[in-house]
Scaffold this motif. Structure first.
Motif, PDB file in Angstrom:
ATOM      1  N   PRO A 110       0.830  -1.213   0.000  1.00 41.29           N
ATOM      2  CA  PRO A 110       0.000   0.000   0.000  1.00 41.29           C
ATOM      3  C   PRO A 110       0.865   1.264   0.000  1.00 41.29           C
ATOM      4  O   PRO A 110       1.910   1.305   0.651  1.00 41.29           O
ATOM      5  CB  PRO A 110      -0.792  -0.108   1.311  1.00 41.29           C
ATOM      6  N   PRO A 111       0.437   2.291  -0.716  1.00 37.67           N
ATOM      7  CA  PRO A 111       1.225   3.520  -0.846  1.00 37.67           C
ATOM      8  C   PRO A 111       0.983   4.522   0.299  1.00 37.67           C
ATOM      9  O   PRO A 111       0.712   5.696   0.074  1.00 37.67           O
ATOM     10  CB  PRO A 111       0.738   4.082  -2.183  1.00 37.67           C
ATOM     11  N   HIS A 112       1.087   4.049   1.548  1.00 37.10           N
ATOM     12  CA  HIS A 112       0.789   4.921   2.686  1.00 37.10           C
ATOM     13  C   HIS A 112       1.672   6.167   2.714  1.00 37.10           C
ATOM     14  O   HIS A 112       1.165   7.288   2.801  1.00 37.10           O
ATOM     15  CB  HIS A 112       0.925   4.154   4.009  1.00 37.10           C
ATOM     16  N   ARG A 113       2.988   5.990   2.653  1.00 36.85           N
ATOM     17  CA  ARG A 113       3.908   7.144   2.737  1.00 36.85           C
ATOM     18  C   ARG A 113       3.720   8.108   1.566  1.00 36.85           C
ATOM     19  O   ARG A 113       3.718   9.319   1.738  1.00 36.85           O
ATOM     20  CB  ARG A 113       5.351   6.681   2.789  1.00 36.85           C
ATOM     21  N   LEU A 114       3.578   7.552   0.387  1.00 35.37           N
ATOM     22  CA  LEU A 114       3.390   8.386  -0.801  1.00 35.37           C
ATOM     23  C   LEU A 114       2.159   9.270  -0.639  1.00 35.37           C
ATOM     24  O   LEU A 114       2.206  10.469  -0.886  1.00 35.37           O
ATOM     25  CB  LEU A 114       3.246   7.495  -2.045  1.00 35.37           C
ATOM     26  N   MET A 115       1.059   8.682  -0.215  1.00 34.63           N
ATOM     27  CA  MET A 115      -0.174   9.454  -0.081  1.00 34.63           C
ATOM     28  C   MET A 115      -0.103  10.422   1.098  1.00 34.63           C
ATOM     29  O   MET A 115      -0.631  11.528   1.022  1.00 34.63           O
ATOM     30  CB  MET A 115      -1.378   8.517   0.031  1.00 34.63           C
ATOM     31  N   GLN A 116       0.579  10.045   2.175  1.00 37.68           N
ATOM     32  CA  GLN A 116       0.755  10.972   3.295  1.00 37.68           C
ATOM     33  C   GLN A 116       1.537  12.198   2.865  1.00 37.68           C
ATOM     34  O   GLN A 116       1.265  13.306   3.323  1.00 37.68           O
ATOM     35  CB  GLN A 116       1.452  10.272   4.467  1.00 37.68           C
ATOM     36  N   SER A 117       2.483  12.019   1.944  1.00 38.43           N
ATOM     37  CA  SER A 117       3.268  13.162   1.452  1.00 38.43           C
ATOM     38  C   SER A 117       2.383  14.154   0.688  1.00 38.43           C
ATOM     39  O   SER A 117       2.755  15.312   0.503  1.00 38.43           O
ATOM     40  CB  SER A 117       4.428  12.687   0.570  1.00 38.43           C
ATOM     41  N   LEU A 118       1.201  13.707   0.252  1.00 36.89           N
ATOM     42  CA  LEU A 118       0.242  14.563  -0.456  1.00 36.89           C
ATOM     43  C   LEU A 118      -0.910  14.981   0.456  1.00 36.89           C
ATOM     44  O   LEU A 118      -1.929  15.484  -0.009  1.00 36.89           O
ATOM     45  CB  LEU A 118      -0.317  13.817  -1.672  1.00 36.89           C
ATOM     46  N   ASP A 119      -0.733  14.745   1.768  1.00 32.59           N
ATOM     47  CA  ASP A 119      -1.762  15.062   2.768  1.00 32.59           C
ATOM     48  C   ASP A 119      -3.029  14.235   2.535  1.00 32.59           C
ATOM     49  O   ASP A 119      -4.144  14.709   2.718  1.00 32.59           O
ATOM     50  CB  ASP A 119      -2.075  16.560   2.783  1.00 32.59           C
ATOM     51  N   CYS A 120      -2.836  13.000   2.098  1.00 30.96           N
ATOM     52  CA  CYS A 120      -3.928  12.050   1.879  1.00 30.96           C
ATOM     53  C   CYS A 120      -3.659  10.813   2.719  1.00 30.96           C
ATOM     54  O   CYS A 120      -2.550  10.604   3.193  1.00 30.96           O
ATOM     55  CB  CYS A 120      -4.012  11.645   0.407  1.00 30.96           C
ATOM     56  N   ARG A 121      -4.672  10.009   2.887  1.00 32.28           N
ATOM     57  CA  ARG A 121      -4.543   8.765   3.637  1.00 32.28           C
ATOM     58  C   ARG A 121      -5.150   7.616   2.849  1.00 32.28           C
ATOM     59  O   ARG A 121      -6.070   7.820   2.060  1.00 32.28           O
ATOM     60  CB  ARG A 121      -5.256   8.858   4.992  1.00 32.28           C
ATOM     61  N   MET A 122      -4.645   6.421   3.089  1.00 34.18           N
ATOM     62  CA  MET A 122      -5.222   5.206   2.524  1.00 34.18           C
ATOM     63  C   MET A 122      -6.110   4.598   3.600  1.00 34.18           C
ATOM     64  O   MET A 122      -5.655   4.339   4.705  1.00 34.18           O
ATOM     65  CB  MET A 122      -4.129   4.226   2.095  1.00 34.18           C
ATOM     66  N   ARG A 123      -7.384   4.375   3.260  1.00 32.70           N
ATOM     67  CA  ARG A 123      -8.372   3.934   4.244  1.00 32.70           C
ATOM     68  C   ARG A 123      -9.120   2.689   3.762  1.00 32.70           C
ATOM     69  O   ARG A 123      -9.366   2.531   2.567  1.00 32.70           O
ATOM     70  CB  ARG A 123      -9.416   5.028   4.477  1.00 32.70           C
TER      71      ARG A 123
END
Length: 149
Positions: A110-123
């Protein structure tokens, strides 16, 4: 995350999701504003239409074009996301019909870190409870599509 939204997203949105090939773990990207639609939320008072109804008038944009645009917009590598066949949903909005497609992350993890860098979360789907009814219906249908495929 505030994005300059390309013109092709005026009548289109993408759900960004990750599905593990082995575990079938399914995660949806959620923006800081809470929306699961990219690159911008659906307008208030939007309603998901029946599977076979509400086709947008005029020409439509191919999902691959939208995936290429979102990759550029979010600064992803060109092949990070792929359009997922079999999912095309219509949503009635105050401004007209919006068509929603799935863009799936082509990753092992899962791209957790990548999406966190865009102020997004994987849910997970249960973590997204409480979203507006149109988004919840889109998520339900996307989950069904991914589990069937």
């Amino acid at each position: 995350m505030t994005l300059a939204v390309p013109e092709q997203f005026e009548r289109h949105r993408l759900l960004l999701l990750y599905k593990g090939d082995i575990s079938a773990l399914t995660l949806f990207a959620q923006q800081a504003n809470g929306s699961v639609c990219f690159p911008q939320p659906l307008p208030a008072l939007s309603t998901a239409l029946d599977q076979d109804g509400g086709e947008a008038a005029g020409l439509t944009v191919h999902p691959a074009t939208l995936v290429n645009a979102i990759n550029k917009l979010l600064g992803f590598e060109a092949d990070l996301l792929q359009a997922e066949a079999g999912y095309k949903q219509s949503v009635d909005t105050p401004g007209g019909i919006v068509t929603v497609y799935i863009a799936r992350f082509k990753l092992l993890d899962p791209p957790h870190r990548l999406m966190q860098s865009l102020d997004c979360r994987m849910r997970t789907l249960p973590e997204l409870r409480g979203r507006p009814p149109a988004e919840m219906e889109l998520l339900r249908r996307a989950y069904e599509t991914m589990m069937e495929g």
